[in-house]
Scaffold this motif. Structure first.
Motif, PDB file in Angstrom:
ATOM      1  N   UNK A 144       0.896  -1.238   0.179  1.00  0.00           N
ATOM      2  CA  UNK A 144      -0.064  -0.162  -0.026  1.00  0.00           C
ATOM      3  C   UNK A 144       0.944   1.204  -0.071  1.00  0.00           C
ATOM      4  N   UNK A 145       1.934   1.197   0.581  1.00  0.00           N
ATOM      5  CA  UNK A 145       2.843   2.489   0.690  1.00  0.00           C
ATOM      6  C   UNK A 145       3.360   2.899  -0.469  1.00  0.00           C
ATOM      7  N   UNK A 146       3.645   2.309  -1.297  1.00  0.00           N
ATOM      8  CA  UNK A 146       3.961   3.235  -2.631  1.00  0.00           C
ATOM      9  C   UNK A 146       2.938   3.775  -3.424  1.00  0.00           C
ATOM     10  N   UNK A 147       1.801   3.168  -3.223  1.00  0.00           N
ATOM     11  CA  UNK A 147       0.574   3.652  -3.965  1.00  0.00           C
ATOM     12  C   UNK A 147       0.426   5.059  -3.171  1.00  0.00           C
ATOM     13  N   UNK A 148       0.540   4.988  -1.774  1.00  0.00           N
ATOM     14  CA  UNK A 148       0.095   6.275  -1.146  1.00  0.00           C
ATOM     15  C   UNK A 148       1.089   7.418  -1.411  1.00  0.00           C
ATOM     16  N   UNK A 149       2.376   6.868  -1.614  1.00  0.00           N
ATOM     17  CA  UNK A 149       3.519   8.090  -1.887  1.00  0.00           C
ATOM     18  C   UNK A 149       3.023   8.600  -3.245  1.00  0.00           C
ATOM     19  N   UNK A 150       2.723   7.762  -4.173  1.00  0.00           N
ATOM     20  CA  UNK A 150       2.390   8.435  -5.541  1.00  0.00           C
ATOM     21  C   UNK A 150       1.155   9.271  -5.292  1.00  0.00           C
ATOM     22  N   UNK A 151       0.292   8.935  -4.564  1.00  0.00           N
ATOM     23  CA  UNK A 151      -0.835   9.690  -4.601  1.00  0.00           C
ATOM     24  C   UNK A 151      -0.476  10.958  -3.815  1.00  0.00           C
ATOM     25  N   UNK A 152       0.581  10.927  -2.933  1.00  0.00           N
ATOM     26  CA  UNK A 152       0.926  12.256  -2.263  1.00  0.00           C
ATOM     27  C   UNK A 152       1.623  13.277  -3.163  1.00  0.00           C
ATOM     28  N   UNK A 153       2.545  12.542  -4.145  1.00  0.00           N
ATOM     29  CA  UNK A 153       3.217  13.338  -5.148  1.00  0.00           C
ATOM     30  C   UNK A 153       2.189  13.833  -6.123  1.00  0.00           C
ATOM     31  N   UNK A 154       1.218  13.188  -6.600  1.00  0.00           N
ATOM     32  CA  UNK A 154       0.224  13.625  -7.403  1.00  0.00           C
ATOM     33  C   UNK A 154      -0.455  14.748  -6.896  1.00  0.00           C
ATOM     34  N   UNK A 155      -0.865  14.775  -5.471  1.00  0.00           N
ATOM     35  CA  UNK A 155      -1.581  15.692  -4.694  1.00  0.00           C
ATOM     36  C   UNK A 155      -0.601  16.979  -4.501  1.00  0.00           C
ATOM     37  N   UNK A 156       0.763  16.844  -4.646  1.00  0.00           N
ATOM     38  CA  UNK A 156       1.473  18.107  -4.227  1.00  0.00           C
ATOM     39  C   UNK A 156       0.895  19.425  -4.943  1.00  0.00           C
ATOM     40  N   UNK A 157       0.774  19.109  -6.295  1.00  0.00           N
ATOM     41  CA  UNK A 157       0.738  20.454  -7.056  1.00  0.00           C
ATOM     42  C   UNK A 157      -0.690  21.094  -6.787  1.00  0.00           C
ATOM     43  N   UNK A 158      -1.789  20.334  -6.210  1.00  0.00           N
ATOM     44  CA  UNK A 158      -2.919  20.772  -6.078  1.00  0.00           C
ATOM     45  C   UNK A 158      -3.041  21.167  -4.561  1.00  0.00           C
ATOM     46  N   UNK A 159      -2.155  20.976  -3.496  1.00  0.00           N
ATOM     47  CA  UNK A 159      -1.935  21.375  -2.371  1.00  0.00           C
ATOM     48  C   UNK A 159      -1.203  22.630  -2.016  1.00  0.00           C
ATOM     49  N   UNK A 160      -1.794  23.483  -2.094  1.00  0.00           N
ATOM     50  CA  UNK A 160      -0.954  24.901  -1.997  1.00  0.00           C
ATOM     51  C   UNK A 160       0.283  25.027  -0.828  1.00  0.00           C
ATOM     52  N   UNK A 161      -0.004  24.268   0.072  1.00  0.00           N
ATOM     53  CA  UNK A 161       1.160  24.571   1.092  1.00  0.00           C
ATOM     54  C   UNK A 161       2.209  23.214   1.182  1.00  0.00           C
ATOM     55  N   UNK A 162       1.973  22.379   0.242  1.00  0.00           N
ATOM     56  CA  UNK A 162       3.020  21.073   0.127  1.00  0.00           C
ATOM     57  C   UNK A 162       4.216  21.558  -0.780  1.00  0.00           C
ATOM     58  N   UNK A 163       3.884  22.272  -1.514  1.00  0.00           N
ATOM     59  CA  UNK A 163       4.867  22.612  -2.865  1.00  0.00           C
ATOM     60  C   UNK A 163       5.026  24.138  -3.068  1.00  0.00           C
ATOM     61  N   UNK A 164       6.091  24.603  -1.973  1.00  0.00           N
ATOM     62  CA  UNK A 164       6.067  26.160  -2.168  1.00  0.00           C
ATOM     63  C   UNK A 164       7.101  26.608  -3.482  1.00  0.00           C
ATOM     64  N   UNK A 165       6.750  27.516  -4.026  1.00  0.00           N
ATOM     65  CA  UNK A 165       7.491  27.927  -5.177  1.00  0.00           C
ATOM     66  C   UNK A 165       8.786  28.774  -4.846  1.00  0.00           C
TER      67      UNK A 165
END
Length: 336
Positions: free
Chosen positions: A13-34
């Protein structure tokens, strides 16, 4: 137990969750600071660049993050509306100019009817009264919201610094700028020297610089009187408009002006215009010496931010956020 996840199951499950987190980074303002500071040069954008995409303060923050912008010159409306400014009965949102139109000056409001003029006069009085007692708490909240997301605010441009604005409104604008974390406010250069002295004196009172912006009236000496009136009067130098004047305004004279006035420049606007004053083009297609300007700022270690002002026509299939991101990438390619 049935509810327990085996070690092997967890590892699956862990790798799937990691991929999900990476995909979500672009849409989550506070995870991916410019980060738009390259080679020591802080690239920023004026939020006027996003005028074709109506927004509130939270949408504006997302635009900045999606465009990769980590510092901005903020236009007044989104911040003031968030702070509770009365609603405009005749809101004006500047739109991109028609293809081929020369941006010779600030965007003009359509002709108002007599009824609309009366409404706007009453509205101006209402806004002045609101500004006179407005709390700075909401502006501080904006500052925290943007800083937490990795976006700083270096300049503020509310419609509060005109000859018809009271001293109280002007001082409000400067206090709001400080609450936002900005070191300067920006305004179109007044034609009346009494107004630049007034703004400079109030800037000195509040320790806020007043950056004066110019269009096709730009010359090497245009700002000299204002600069002599107060150490808090400064340049918001628009390199594209300067080049568009043509004649004596050349690449060489622009670079010389930047070097001569660098200690009085609080922010700089960058766009690619043609020397005949007609074109406003995608970066790299006009006559503004963008590469030379950026490399000069880098080599001299000037500290003022370089501001993207998106004024060219947004291509079909794109939007202002994508085009600002292209300008950021263009600058990064030069500076890194």
């Amino acid at each position: 137990m049935k509810n327990e996840i085996s070690r092997r199951g967890f590892m699956t499950i862990a790798p799937i969750a990691t991929i999900g987190l990476l995909l979500n980074k672009r849409s989550n303002n506070w995870l991916d600071k410019p980060n738009s500071k390259f080679g020591g040069v802080q690239m920023g954008a004026i939020t006027y660049s996003f005028r074709s995409m109506p927004h509130d303060i939270d949408q504006l923050l997302k635009f900045c993050i999606d465009a990769g912008v980590s510092a901005i010159e903020m236009m007044g409306d989104p911040a003031e509306e968030f702070a509770g400014k009365p609603k405009n009965p005749n809101p004006f949102r500047p739109q991109p100019r028609p293809a081929g139109a020369a941006p010779a000056g600030p965007p003009q409001r359509p002709q108002l009817t007599d009824e609309q003029k009366a409404q706007m006069a009453a509205y101006a009085k209402q806004v002045a009264e609101w500004r006179a007692t407005a709390s700075m708490d909401k502006f501080k909240e904006i500052r925290k919201k943007f800083n937490d997301a990795g976006v700083s605010i270096y300049a503020f441009k509310p419609n509060a610094f005109g000859a018809n604005n009271s001293d109280a409104e002007i001082e409000y604008g400067m206090m709001a700028a400080k609450a936002l974390g900005a070191t300067s406010v920006t305004v179109e250069l007044p034609t009346d020297s009494a107004q630049t002295k007034r703004l400079g004196d109030l800037g000195a009172k509040h320790k806020v610089y007043v950056g004066y912006h110019a269009h096709l009236q730009a010359t090497d000496t245009l700002w000299d009187e204002a600069l002599s009136q107060s150490p808090y009067n400064s340049l918001n130098l628009d390199c594209g408009h300067y080049i568009a004047v043509g004649g004596k305004n050349t690449k060489e004279s622009l670079l010389a002006l930047i070097q001569a006035k660098h200690d009085r420049i609080t922010s700089m606007h960058l766009k690619d215009r043609t020397a005949d004053g007609k074109g406003n083009l995608e970066w790299g297609k006009g006559d503004t010496p963008i590469k030379d300007i950026l490399l000069l700022v880098k080599s001299k270690k000037y500290k003022f931010p370089v501001t993207i002002e998106l004024e060219y026509d947004v291509p079909a299939g794109s939007d202002a956020v994508k085009e600002v991101a292209k300008c950021i990438a263009y600058a990064k390619n030069i500076l890194v």
